[in-house]
Design a protein around this motif. Structure first.
Motif, mmCIF file in Angstrom:
data_model
loop_
_atom_site.group_PDB
_atom_site.id
_atom_site.type_symbol
_atom_site.label_atom_id
_atom_site.label_comp_id
_atom_site.label_asym_id
_atom_site.label_seq_id
_atom_site.Cartn_x
_atom_site.Cartn_y
_atom_site.Cartn_z
ATOM 1 N N LEU A 176 0.537 -1.277 3.092
ATOM 2 C CA LEU A 176 1.220 -1.617 1.844
ATOM 3 C C LEU A 176 0.771 -0.731 0.685
ATOM 4 C CD1 LEU A 176 1.370 -5.515 2.059
ATOM 5 C CD2 LEU A 176 3.232 -3.870 2.418
ATOM 6 N N ALA A 177 -0.392 -0.121 0.808
ATOM 7 C CA ALA A 177 -0.877 0.801 -0.224
ATOM 8 C C ALA A 177 -0.344 2.220 0.000
ATOM 9 C CB ALA A 177 -2.405 0.804 -0.248
ATOM 10 N N THR A 217 -16.478 1.468 2.962
ATOM 11 C CA THR A 217 -16.570 0.059 3.321
ATOM 12 C C THR A 217 -15.607 -0.711 2.437
ATOM 13 O OG1 THR A 217 -18.862 0.191 4.070
ATOM 14 C CG2 THR A 217 -18.073 -1.976 3.379
ATOM 15 N N PHE A 218 -14.740 -1.505 3.061
ATOM 16 C CA PHE A 218 -13.779 -2.365 2.374
ATOM 17 C C PHE A 218 -14.178 -3.803 2.656
ATOM 18 C CE2 PHE A 218 -11.581 1.483 3.698
ATOM 19 C CZ PHE A 218 -10.877 1.857 2.568
ATOM 20 N N GLN A 272 -9.031 9.073 -4.768
ATOM 21 C CA GLN A 272 -9.752 8.033 -4.032
ATOM 22 C C GLN A 272 -9.908 6.781 -4.897
ATOM 23 O OE1 GLN A 272 -13.805 8.973 -2.817
ATOM 24 N NE2 GLN A 272 -13.456 7.960 -0.859
ATOM 25 N N ARG A 273 -10.236 6.950 -6.172
ATOM 26 C CA ARG A 273 -10.368 5.812 -7.084
ATOM 27 C C ARG A 273 -9.014 5.132 -7.287
ATOM 28 N NH1 ARG A 273 -14.222 3.856 -9.512
ATOM 29 N NH2 ARG A 273 -15.588 5.648 -9.333
ATOM 30 N N ALA A 274 -7.954 5.930 -7.426
ATOM 31 C CA ALA A 274 -6.608 5.364 -7.582
ATOM 32 C C ALA A 274 -6.220 4.571 -6.335
ATOM 33 C CB ALA A 274 -5.590 6.474 -7.853
ATOM 34 N N PHE A 275 -6.578 5.070 -5.155
ATOM 35 C CA PHE A 275 -6.282 4.350 -3.920
ATOM 36 C C PHE A 275 -7.046 3.028 -3.872
ATOM 37 C CE2 PHE A 275 -7.389 3.486 0.578
ATOM 38 C CZ PHE A 275 -6.123 3.105 1.002
ATOM 39 N N CYS A 322 -5.311 -0.624 -3.575
ATOM 40 C CA CYS A 322 -5.668 -1.599 -2.537
ATOM 41 C C CYS A 322 -5.987 -2.951 -3.170
ATOM 42 C CB CYS A 322 -6.859 -1.108 -1.724
ATOM 43 S SG CYS A 322 -6.482 0.271 -0.624
ATOM 44 N N GLY A 323 -6.713 -2.952 -4.275
ATOM 45 C CA GLY A 323 -7.019 -4.198 -4.980
ATOM 46 C C GLY A 323 -5.763 -4.902 -5.453
ATOM 47 N N ARG A 324 -4.816 -4.137 -5.992
ATOM 48 C CA ARG A 324 -3.551 -4.746 -6.452
ATOM 49 C C ARG A 324 -2.755 -5.315 -5.282
ATOM 50 N NH1 ARG A 324 -3.689 -0.134 -9.724
ATOM 51 N NH2 ARG A 324 -2.143 0.908 -8.419
#
Length: 170
Positions: A52-53, A114-115, A151-154, A158-160
């Motif tokens: 979804l990301a 790590t997620f 990477q930060r934008a990704f 993912c959080g959204r």
């Protein structure tokens, strides 16, 4: 199987990120309660969050688990960049869900991510990404500061995505 392309395996799980890499630490509140945790954890472990990301996932298994090879790709057609990884470890509850994967030969970079989704004592559900990486491909090295920004934008995306999934569980 240990075919990782870097020696510091597991460092993103401990929080002791190695020198010589770019570091990423991102944390976002994504919901409240056990139902939000469960659906976010399932989306994370089942690759749904990545898909979804905007990431194409080709994994050996339907869920992230230690040893599972996964190829992530972004872009379209001949402009698609593939990234071979292998899951180093996974955690499946009861108050934490997530996984760590590391780069394999052929990846544009070297390192791991790590997620995690975690239920705090106050009932808040948090998503976090902890990573270290450095570019390997010559053209990735030329891109300089662009890769950490992407990477930060990704991580934020993912959080959204997980926040939206958790909201549906409420």
């Amino acid at each position: 199987m240990n075919d990782y392309s870097y020696p510091e395996q597991g460092a993103s799980r401990t929080g002791e990120l190695p020198a010589g890499y770019r570091h990423l630490r991102h944390r976002a509140l994504i919901g409240h309660g056990h139902a939000a945790l469960e659906v976010a954890g399932a989306a994370l472990l089942g690759w749904r969050m990545h898909r979804l990301a905007g990431i194409r996932i080709d994994a050996e298994a339907e869920e992230a688990a230690a040893g599972v090879a996964v190829r992530c790709a972004i872009g379209v057609g001949p402009l698609r960049a593939g990234a071979p990884n292998r899951v180093l470890a996974a955690v499946t509850g009861p108050d934490r869900y997530g996984f760590t994967y590391g780069t394999r030969p052929g990846h544009l970079g070297r390192g791991e991510e790590t997620f995690l989704v975690e239920l705090a004592p106050d009932g808040a559900v948090w998503f976090s990404v902890t990573a270290f990486s450095r570019p390997v491909a010559w053209w990735a090295r030329l891109a300089g500061p662009l890769f950490p920004l992407l990477q930060r934008a990704f991580a934020r995306r993912c959080g959204r995505v997980l926040a939206a999934i958790a909201a549906d569980a409420a």
